[in-house]
Each structure stands twice: as structure tokens, then as C-alpha cells.
Write an enzyme that holds these catalytic residues in place. Structure first.
Site, PDB file in Angstrom:
ATOM      1  N   ASP A   3       9.235  -8.972   3.581  1.00 53.19           N
ATOM      2  CA  ASP A   3       9.196  -8.793   2.125  1.00 53.19           C
ATOM      3  C   ASP A   3       9.733  -7.875   1.127  1.00 53.19           C
ATOM      4  OD1 ASP A   3       7.923 -10.156  -0.397  1.00 53.19           O
ATOM      5  OD2 ASP A   3       6.430  -8.308  -0.419  1.00 53.19           O
TER       6      ASP A   3
ATOM      7  N   ASP B 138       0.262  -9.842  -4.592  1.00 59.09           N
ATOM      8  CA  ASP B 138       1.615  -9.059  -4.457  1.00 59.09           C
ATOM      9  C   ASP B 138       1.584  -7.910  -5.254  1.00 59.09           C
ATOM     10  OD1 ASP B 138       4.193  -8.253  -4.380  1.00 59.09           O
ATOM     11  OD2 ASP B 138       5.000  -9.802  -5.264  1.00 59.09           O
TER      12      ASP B 138
ATOM     13  N   HIS C 167      10.157 -14.103   2.061  1.00 61.25           N
ATOM     14  CA  HIS C 167      10.083 -13.908   0.605  1.00 61.25           C
ATOM     15  C   HIS C 167      11.409 -14.564   0.246  1.00 61.25           C
ATOM     16  CE1 HIS C 167      10.972 -10.990  -2.934  1.00 61.25           C
ATOM     17  NE2 HIS C 167      12.198 -11.751  -2.834  1.00 61.25           N
TER      18      HIS C 167
ATOM     19  N   LEU D 135       0.966  -1.172  -0.176  1.00 58.70           N
ATOM     20  CA  LEU D 135      -0.031  -0.097   0.046  1.00 58.70           C
ATOM     21  C   LEU D 135       0.977   1.195   0.191  1.00 58.70           C
ATOM     22  CD1 LEU D 135      -3.040  -1.095   2.413  1.00 58.70           C
ATOM     23  CD2 LEU D 135      -3.042  -0.641  -0.202  1.00 58.70           C
ATOM     24  N   ARG D 136       2.124   1.136   0.166  1.00 58.33           N
ATOM     25  CA  ARG D 136       3.304   2.134   0.002  1.00 58.33           C
ATOM     26  C   ARG D 136       3.064   3.264   1.046  1.00 58.33           C
ATOM     27  NH1 ARG D 136       5.928  -1.417  -2.773  1.00 58.33           N
ATOM     28  NH2 ARG D 136       5.886  -1.496  -4.852  1.00 58.33           N
TER      29      ARG D 136
HETATM   30  O1  DOR Z   1       8.077  -7.464  -7.747  1.00 57.91           O
HETATM   31  C1  DOR Z   1       8.184  -7.265  -6.387  1.00 57.91           C
HETATM   32  N1  DOR Z   1       7.685  -5.911  -5.880  1.00 57.91           N
HETATM   33  N2  DOR Z   1       8.438  -8.133  -5.484  1.00 57.91           N
HETATM   34  C2  DOR Z   1       8.514  -7.921  -4.308  1.00 57.91           C
HETATM   35  O2  DOR Z   1       9.021  -8.816  -3.337  1.00 57.91           O
HETATM   36  C3  DOR Z   1       8.546  -6.569  -3.933  1.00 57.91           C
HETATM   37  C4  DOR Z   1       7.555  -5.710  -4.630  1.00 57.91           C
HETATM   38  C5  DOR Z   1       7.469  -4.392  -4.318  1.00 57.91           C
HETATM   39  O3  DOR Z   1       7.451  -3.774  -3.317  1.00 57.91           O
HETATM   40  O4  DOR Z   1       7.539  -3.443  -5.234  1.00 57.91           O
END
Ligand code: DOR
Length: 432
Positions: free
Chosen positions: A156, A309, A183, A68-69
Site C-alpha cells: 500500500d 486509510d 493499492h 501508524l508510521r
Molecule cells: O493518500 C495516501 N496516503 N494514500 C496512500 O496510499 C498512502 C498514504 C500514506 O501513507 O500517506
């Protein structure tokens, strides 16, 4: 999560599908809970009416793997926009991943994210980091975060590289009754790889990471899970041999669960041929034999969950050359139709993978994952399994646009979503 609204809701004319099977029934919701399920129900005066004819009424979906950033990367997504994308995809709960800035590695950041999440349109749970700053050197204060309700811990975006530290983390997690989610990536072996190592990486001249970079950590963590007896969840598995390792571990009674992301069972590394970084993801898209193994593991119950993901990235980042762009793809608004359309599974099996099984792994059973019966919290989605629609990146609710399915026609769409008794999606439109 949203405050339950006072107005009652009557969902009429659908087929209820949950872990108890399928039956024709109306569903009446009031005060945030399901109050009645049955045919031809009387709804309280003034109820909102949701038409569900031709549709499936199901427990809301639960995503145990959402980026969710927030805090720190709000240009890519916010809790509010991610929750809205989730609601449109049928989700009534999301587990926010901790690779934010700062990382969710303390009670203070957990409290901040949960606080913002309470105003979102669906339930927002939090996964805490296993190690401070996700740096893999010192354990984060997991007990303090667990005291705020955190049930899943992960670094992760990175795996815990140090086996001794991972063993300690599992022992500690077992002691406080939480689950570690890994992960799986051996960083030394994967270093410098931007896609799956195979015929396509050779042809394109893009350095690859071998499948073994994932499989080494899957094997190591299954061994540590056996050693400690603590619960382990394996994130976004992508290779056929990871599945073999998982299958053997489960047959031996090791307490391990695992998920797969929709892009790993619908796309292969051939998609990278145009050098478009929208197809860059970690773990990378693999080969056709891996895709086939993931699909059969979904069908035979070896895999427990489909998790998105969902990894939003702004266009400026994804427009970079392939080796400079960050990995990650959107997932919340396309996961359900991909599972319905691409897997040869019935809707009940698809819902198990998207709703009640992930709810159990995330420790969210009290509020999420059904069954649809009186007294349960009203977290529901209404799915039109026949509706065809085309993915238009500009029409997605996510703040980012990095879907690998742009232009693709999908079958199956969420018509309504009810979260904590509130109608948050009506006829495919978010209400807030
Ligand atoms: O592709 C991915 N993006 N794999 C991850 O484990 C992290 C994720 C991200 O946070 O952008």
C-alpha cells in the site's frame, strides 16, 4: 493489545446491536471477556459502571487500513498515539500498514511492530509487504511473516506494477492461506498527477491522474484473482467504473473483497479549489458521480468495508505547495460519525461495514467483530448516535492534524470503548 484488567465492567441501559440484530441489554465484562448479556443484570461487586442510556453497545470497530508510521516516521504518528485515536473513534483493532521506514517486509519488523502494539490500548495487527522494500521486484518472505500471525499483505502506497509478479504473489498467498490487498494504481498512467484528472484539475492547473489509472489495475487484479483463485482485497476504491468491475467480478464468483475510505464517499475534487494540501490524497478525491457510485455500492453490499486509510502527516509536510505535499488524511476519529451521518444506512449496516465484515477480511474474527455474547473477547464500543460535535484538529488524539473535516459538525460520537476488557475510553476521554 492491552492486558485485560482485573476489574469487571458493567455497561448499563444501552441497546446492543450486532450481527444478530438489536435488543435492550446490559453487558457485563470480566477477565477480558463478556460474561453476561441481558436486562437488569447483577454486576460483580466493585465493577466499573458505564452508562449507556440512549446509546448503542456494539462490537468494537476494526480498521483494516491504518498508517501508524512506526517505525521511522514517529513525528507523524506512533503506534501509541494512533491506537488512542482509534479507541476514541470506537476502534478496538487496527491493521498497521507496512509503508514504514523500514518497510514491514520481514519477520523481524513484524515482531517489532507487534511488540510495540502489545502495549497499545487496542489490538494492533500488522499487514506485511508483498515485495521487499515495497519495491515491486522481489517477493517478501510472506510465510515467515504469516507464521507470526500476519493475514494481510500489501505494498500500500504503491500497487504491484508487474502483473507476472502479482500472479506469483497471489499463487503463493493462496498456498499459505493469506489475503493480498492491492493499492490499485498504474504508476505509468498516474505519473505526475496530484489530483483527479477532470474539470477541476484543468481549471486549477494542477496535473491530474485519470480514473483509468485505478481502473486498469482493478481490472488486471480481478483477472489475476480469477486465474489464481487466491483471495484478493481491493484497497480504497474511488471510481464508479472500479465499482462496476467489482460488481461484475463478485457476480461471477471471483473471491474479491473491497473497501472504501470515508473521504471518498463524503468529498469531491471540488474541495481542492483552495489549493489546500489537506485535501490531497491518493487515490485522489473524485467527482460527484463517483461519490454516488460508492454510496450505492455501500448500500447494496458490493463494498465489504469502510476503512479509514488514516494517513497522518506533520504540518510542515502538509503546508508545502499542493504538488510537493504528501498525500493522505486522518480518519480514525471521524469515520464512524461520517458513516452514520452521510450514508442513508441503518446503524446495523454501518456496523457491518466498520466492524464484523472488516474483522473477517483481516482474519481477526477470533477476537474482533462480535457478536456481543457471553464468552466472546470484550472488544466493544458504546456509541451515542445523537451527539453533535465539531471537529477541532487541535483536539484530536492523533499526533498529526491533517483532517479534511476541520470545523465540520458531525453527528454521532463514541462514548466508551472497552478493549480486551479494559475501559480505554470513558465518556469520550481516553483513559491512557
Ligand atoms: O493518500 C495516501 N496516503 N494514500 C496512500 O496510499 C498512502 C498514504 C500514506 O501513507 O500517506
Amino acid at each position: 493489545m492491552a492486558e485485560p484488567e482485573a476489574r469487571a465492567v458493567a455497561i448499563r441501559g444501552g441497546t446492543v446491536v450486532d450481527q444478530h440484530g438489536s435488543r435492550r441489554a446490559d453487558v457485563v465484562v470480566a477477565g477480558g471477556v463478556v460474561v453476561a448479556v441481558g436486562e437488569g443484570l447483577e454486576a460483580p461487586a466493585g465493577s466499573a459502571q458505564l452508562d449507556a442510556s440512549g446509546c448503542v453497545v456494539a462490537p468494537g470497530l476494526v480498521d483494516i487500513h491504518t498508517h501508524l508510521r512506526e517505525p521511522g516516521r514517529e513525528e507523524a504518528e506512533t503506534i501509541e498515539t494512533g491506537a488512542r485515536a482509534g479507541a476514541l473513534g470506537g476502534y478496538t483493532a487496527l491493521v498497521a500498514m507496512p509503508n514504514t521506514e523500514p518497510a514491514i517486509d520481514s519477520a523481524a519488523v513484524v515482531a517489532q511492530v507487534l511488540g510495540i502494539g502489545r502495549r497499545a490500548c487496542v489490538e494492533v495487527a500488522v499487514a506485511g509487504a508483498i515485495t521487499l522494500g515495497r519495491e515491486g521486484t522481489r517477493l517478501a518472505p510472506m510465510a515467515e511473516m504469516a507464521a507470526l500471525g500476519v493475514r494481510l499483505f500489501t505494498d500500500d502506497g504503491r500497487g504491484v506494477q508487474d502483473a507476472r509478479l502479482m500472479r506469483r504473489a497471489l499463487e503463493y498467498a493462496g498456498g499459505i492461506g493469506v489475503t493480498l490487498a492491492e493499492h490499485c494504481e498504474d504508476e505509468a498512467l498516474a505519473a505526475g498527477g496530484h489530483m483527479h484528472e477532470g474539470a477541476w484539475s484543468s481549471r486549477l492547473g494542477i496535473p491530474g491522474q485519470p480514473a483509468e489509472a485505478e481502473e486498469l489495475m482493478v481490472a488486471r487484479d480481478i483477472a489475476l484473482c480469477r486465474l489464481t483463485g487466491a483471495r484478493l482485497h481491493l484497497l480504497h476504491l474511488s471510481t464508479a467504473r472500479s465499482i462496476e468491475l467489482l460488481r461484475a467480478a463478485r457476480a461471477a464468483g471471483v473471491p474479491v473483497t473491497a473497501e472504501v475510505a470515508p473521504h471518498h464517499f463524503t468529498l469531491t475534487d471540488a474541495a481542492v479549489a483552495g489549493f489546500d494540501a489537506v485535501f490531497k490524497v491518493n487515490p485522489p478525491l473524485r467527482g460527484p458521480a463517483d461519490v454516488a457510485a460508492l454510496r450505492s455500492a455501500l448500500a447494496d453490499g458490493t463494498l465489504d468495508a469502510i476503512a479509514t486509510d488514516h494517513a497522518p502527516h506533520p504540518a510542515e509536510a502538509k503546508d508545502l505547495p499542493f504538488d510537493e505535499a504528501p498525500p493522505g488524511m486522518l480518519g480514525l476519529e471521524t469515520a464512524l460519525p461520517l458513516a452514520l451521518g452521510e450514508l442513508d444506512l441503518g446503524i446495523e449496516a454501518v456496523l457491518a461495514l466498520l466492524s464484523w465484515q472488516p474483522a473477517r477480511i483481516a482474519g481477526l474474527r477470533a477476537t474482533q467483530g462480535g457478536p456481543v455474547e457471553a464468552g466472546r473477547p470484550a472488544n466493544l464500543c458504546v456509541i451515542d448516535p445523537a451527539q453533535r460535535w465539531r471537529v477541532e484538529p487541535g483536539a484530536l488524539a492523533s499526533r498529526s492534524r491533517n483532517t479534511p473535516y476541520a470545523g465540520r459538525e458531525l453527528v454521532g460520537r463514541v462514548r466508551h470503548t472497552v478493549a480486551a476488557g479494559e475501559t480505554v475510553v470513558v465518556d469520550g476521554e481516553a483513559t491512557r
